[in-house]
Design a protein around this motif. Structure first.
Motif, PDB file in Angstrom:
ATOM      1  N   ALA A  71       5.103  13.614 -22.201  1.00  0.00           N
ATOM      2  CA  ALA A  71       5.690  13.838 -21.066  1.00  0.00           C
ATOM      3  C   ALA A  71       4.765  12.936 -20.273  1.00  0.00           C
ATOM      4  N   ALA A  72       3.617  12.720 -20.425  1.00  0.00           N
ATOM      5  CA  ALA A  72       2.947  12.066 -19.534  1.00  0.00           C
ATOM      6  C   ALA A  72       3.366  10.427 -19.451  1.00  0.00           C
ATOM      7  N   LEU A  73       3.298   9.963 -20.627  1.00  0.00           N
ATOM      8  CA  LEU A  73       3.811   8.849 -20.866  1.00  0.00           C
ATOM      9  C   LEU A  73       5.275   8.237 -20.370  1.00  0.00           C
ATOM     10  N   HIS A  74       6.064   9.127 -20.530  1.00  0.00           N
ATOM     11  CA  HIS A  74       7.363   9.034 -19.896  1.00  0.00           C
ATOM     12  C   HIS A  74       7.280   9.051 -18.663  1.00  0.00           C
ATOM     13  N   ALA A  75       6.417   9.844 -18.000  1.00  0.00           N
ATOM     14  CA  ALA A  75       6.346   9.720 -16.250  1.00  0.00           C
ATOM     15  C   ALA A  75       5.627   8.652 -15.801  1.00  0.00           C
ATOM     16  N   TYR A  76       4.837   7.838 -16.632  1.00  0.00           N
ATOM     17  CA  TYR A  76       4.550   6.505 -16.182  1.00  0.00           C
ATOM     18  C   TYR A  76       5.647   5.660 -16.267  1.00  0.00           C
ATOM     19  N   GLN A  77       6.199   5.766 -17.370  1.00  0.00           N
ATOM     20  CA  GLN A  77       7.569   4.693 -17.386  1.00  0.00           C
ATOM     21  C   GLN A  77       8.377   4.730 -16.325  1.00  0.00           C
ATOM     22  N   LYS A  78       8.672   6.097 -15.885  1.00  0.00           N
ATOM     23  CA  LYS A  78       9.693   6.397 -14.808  1.00  0.00           C
ATOM     24  C   LYS A  78       8.908   6.110 -13.447  1.00  0.00           C
ATOM     25  N   SER A 148       5.017  20.812 -22.659  1.00  0.00           N
ATOM     26  CA  SER A 148       4.684  19.677 -21.741  1.00  0.00           C
ATOM     27  C   SER A 148       3.600  19.713 -20.841  1.00  0.00           C
ATOM     28  N   TYR A 149       3.033  20.997 -20.486  1.00  0.00           N
ATOM     29  CA  TYR A 149       1.584  21.263 -19.750  1.00  0.00           C
ATOM     30  C   TYR A 149       0.458  20.892 -20.527  1.00  0.00           C
ATOM     31  N   PRO A 150      -0.359  20.442 -19.801  1.00  0.00           N
ATOM     32  CA  PRO A 150      -1.844  20.302 -20.594  1.00  0.00           C
ATOM     33  C   PRO A 150      -2.815  21.182 -20.694  1.00  0.00           C
ATOM     34  N   LYS A 151      -3.576  21.056 -21.988  1.00  0.00           N
ATOM     35  CA  LYS A 151      -4.617  21.970 -21.965  1.00  0.00           C
ATOM     36  C   LYS A 151      -5.706  21.202 -21.105  1.00  0.00           C
ATOM     37  N   ILE A 152      -6.380  21.916 -20.334  1.00  0.00           N
ATOM     38  CA  ILE A 152      -7.273  21.463 -19.319  1.00  0.00           C
ATOM     39  C   ILE A 152      -8.733  21.825 -19.416  1.00  0.00           C
ATOM     40  N   ALA A 153      -8.959  22.822 -20.347  1.00  0.00           N
ATOM     41  CA  ALA A 153     -10.545  23.467 -20.312  1.00  0.00           C
ATOM     42  C   ALA A 153     -11.323  22.220 -21.064  1.00  0.00           C
ATOM     43  N   GLY A 154     -12.331  22.119 -20.541  1.00  0.00           N
ATOM     44  CA  GLY A 154     -13.241  21.120 -21.033  1.00  0.00           C
ATOM     45  C   GLY A 154     -13.088  19.791 -20.713  1.00  0.00           C
ATOM     46  N   GLN A 155     -12.045  19.528 -20.110  1.00  0.00           N
ATOM     47  CA  GLN A 155     -11.709  17.979 -19.553  1.00  0.00           C
ATOM     48  C   GLN A 155     -12.682  17.705 -18.674  1.00  0.00           C
ATOM     49  N   HIS A 156     -12.916  16.149 -18.414  1.00  0.00           N
ATOM     50  CA  HIS A 156     -13.818  15.681 -17.513  1.00  0.00           C
ATOM     51  C   HIS A 156     -13.539  16.145 -16.222  1.00  0.00           C
ATOM     52  N   ALA A 157     -14.377  16.628 -15.574  1.00  0.00           N
ATOM     53  CA  ALA A 157     -14.286  17.289 -14.301  1.00  0.00           C
ATOM     54  C   ALA A 157     -13.746  16.279 -13.138  1.00  0.00           C
ATOM     55  N   ASP A 158     -14.702  14.998 -13.594  1.00  0.00           N
ATOM     56  CA  ASP A 158     -14.220  14.160 -12.340  1.00  0.00           C
ATOM     57  C   ASP A 158     -12.750  13.453 -12.447  1.00  0.00           C
ATOM     58  N   TYR A 159     -12.321  13.491 -13.722  1.00  0.00           N
ATOM     59  CA  TYR A 159     -10.864  13.078 -13.968  1.00  0.00           C
ATOM     60  C   TYR A 159      -9.964  14.098 -13.605  1.00  0.00           C
ATOM     61  N   LEU A 160     -10.440  15.477 -13.629  1.00  0.00           N
ATOM     62  CA  LEU A 160      -9.565  16.494 -13.374  1.00  0.00           C
ATOM     63  C   LEU A 160      -9.219  16.493 -11.732  1.00  0.00           C
ATOM     64  N   TYR A 161     -10.383  16.068 -11.243  1.00  0.00           N
ATOM     65  CA  TYR A 161     -10.598  15.990  -9.570  1.00  0.00           C
ATOM     66  C   TYR A 161      -9.608  14.920  -8.996  1.00  0.00           C
ATOM     67  N   VAL A 162      -9.746  13.538  -9.717  1.00  0.00           N
ATOM     68  CA  VAL A 162      -8.788  12.604  -9.316  1.00  0.00           C
ATOM     69  C   VAL A 162      -7.165  13.060  -9.507  1.00  0.00           C
ATOM     70  N   ALA A 163      -7.067  13.520 -10.777  1.00  0.00           N
ATOM     71  CA  ALA A 163      -5.771  14.072 -10.986  1.00  0.00           C
ATOM     72  C   ALA A 163      -5.066  15.025 -10.182  1.00  0.00           C
ATOM     73  N   LEU A 164      -5.994  15.991  -9.811  1.00  0.00           N
ATOM     74  CA  LEU A 164      -5.306  16.728  -8.687  1.00  0.00           C
ATOM     75  C   LEU A 164      -5.133  16.169  -7.457  1.00  0.00           C
ATOM     76  N   LYS A 165      -6.124  15.453  -6.971  1.00  0.00           N
ATOM     77  CA  LYS A 165      -5.804  14.801  -5.610  1.00  0.00           C
ATOM     78  C   LYS A 165      -4.562  13.731  -5.678  1.00  0.00           C
ATOM     79  N   SER A 166      -4.328  13.491  -6.844  1.00  0.00           N
ATOM     80  CA  SER A 166      -3.247  12.347  -6.872  1.00  0.00           C
ATOM     81  C   SER A 166      -1.705  12.988  -6.636  1.00  0.00           C
ATOM     82  N   TYR A 167      -1.859  14.472  -6.911  1.00  0.00           N
ATOM     83  CA  TYR A 167      -0.450  15.349  -6.758  1.00  0.00           C
ATOM     84  C   TYR A 167      -0.222  15.180  -5.070  1.00  0.00           C
ATOM     85  N   LYS A 168      -1.229  15.103  -4.420  1.00  0.00           N
ATOM     86  CA  LYS A 168      -1.159  15.263  -2.728  1.00  0.00           C
ATOM     87  C   LYS A 168      -0.657  13.812  -2.094  1.00  0.00           C
ATOM     88  N   VAL A 169      -0.631  12.866  -3.247  1.00  0.00           N
ATOM     89  CA  VAL A 169      -0.080  11.578  -2.638  1.00  0.00           C
ATOM     90  C   VAL A 169       1.292  11.325  -2.728  1.00  0.00           C
TER      91      VAL A 169
END
Length: 217
Positions: A71-78, A148-169
């Motif tokens: 789902a993520a790769l298709h979202a980048y394509q679109k 199509s939803y991600p597992k997020i437990a243990g994911q890099h915190a700095d990446y999660l933060y950047v990803a969450l912020k990106s939804y506000k753009v």
């Protein structure tokens, strides 16, 4: 009227056929192993950091759900996810390539033992409740209710933060993610609150990991 009905019927059949064809794409993890050359230069190096849109560790994708990776790769394509490097990589992949690569990473060995829960402090607990995070990402944020939803437990915190912020753009040319649900959730929080959420979720035990791989195969 008859011609109009026939046209509508034909379009419906075409759409249904396209859906069936899309559903018939099945990933082959073994085939995917030969298609990840563009992935391992970032996702196969422990501690590797990206520098765009800001410095952060690239996400761990070994052990992630195949449905989410696809789902993520298709979202980048679109263009629903805006990131120049990932867009160019995704654009080079066919639907079968995406299915195979997704299957490969989903099949990577998990860490031993079941993920252990860790209780959040009172402030973080309130933020989690406000965002209803567990309702989509599941128990301990490792069992999403939809593939199509991600597992997020243990994911890099700095990446999660950047990803969450990106939804506000909303209208960034090179930064941002178009997702109505996540945008509505992320925009409820300040960046400081998003960082606290990311730190907590990133501190949990999870199934995600980096499987080191040589860049030269």
């Amino acid at each position: 009227m008859k011609n109009i009905l026939l046209t509508i019927f034909s379009l419906a059949v075409a759409c249904a056929s396209g859906t069936v064809q899309a559903q018939e794409v099945r990933g082959d993890a073994k085939a995917g192993a030969g298609k990840i050359a563009m992935c391992i230069g970032c996702h196969g190096i422990p501690g590797y950091q990206a520098s765009f849109p800001e410095v952060h560790k690239v996400p761990m994708i070994s052990g992630q759900g195949a449905g989410y990776i696809a789902a993520a790769l298709h979202a980048y394509q679109k263009g629903e996810r805006r990131h120049p490097t990932m867009r160019s990589i995704a654009d080079s992949l066919t639907d079968q390539d995406i299915a195979d690569v997704s299957a490969y990473y989903a099949a990577q060995p998990r860490q031993a033992g079941a993920p252990a829960a860790r209780e959040p402090d009172a402030q973080v607990a309130q933020l989690l409740q406000k965002g209803a995070c567990v309702s989509c990402h599941g128990d301990n944020f490792s069992k999403p209710i939809d593939g199509s939803y991600p597992k997020i437990a243990g994911q890099h915190a700095d990446y999660l933060y950047v990803a969450l912020k990106s939804y506000k753009v909303d209208h960034g040319a090179y930064v941002g993610r178009s997702n109505g649900v996540m945008a509505g959730i992320a925009k409820q929080f300040t960046n400081a609150e998003l960082k606290k959420l990311a730190r907590y979720v990133g501190s949990l035990d999870g199934e995600l990991q980096v499987v080191p791989q040589s860049r030269f195969r």
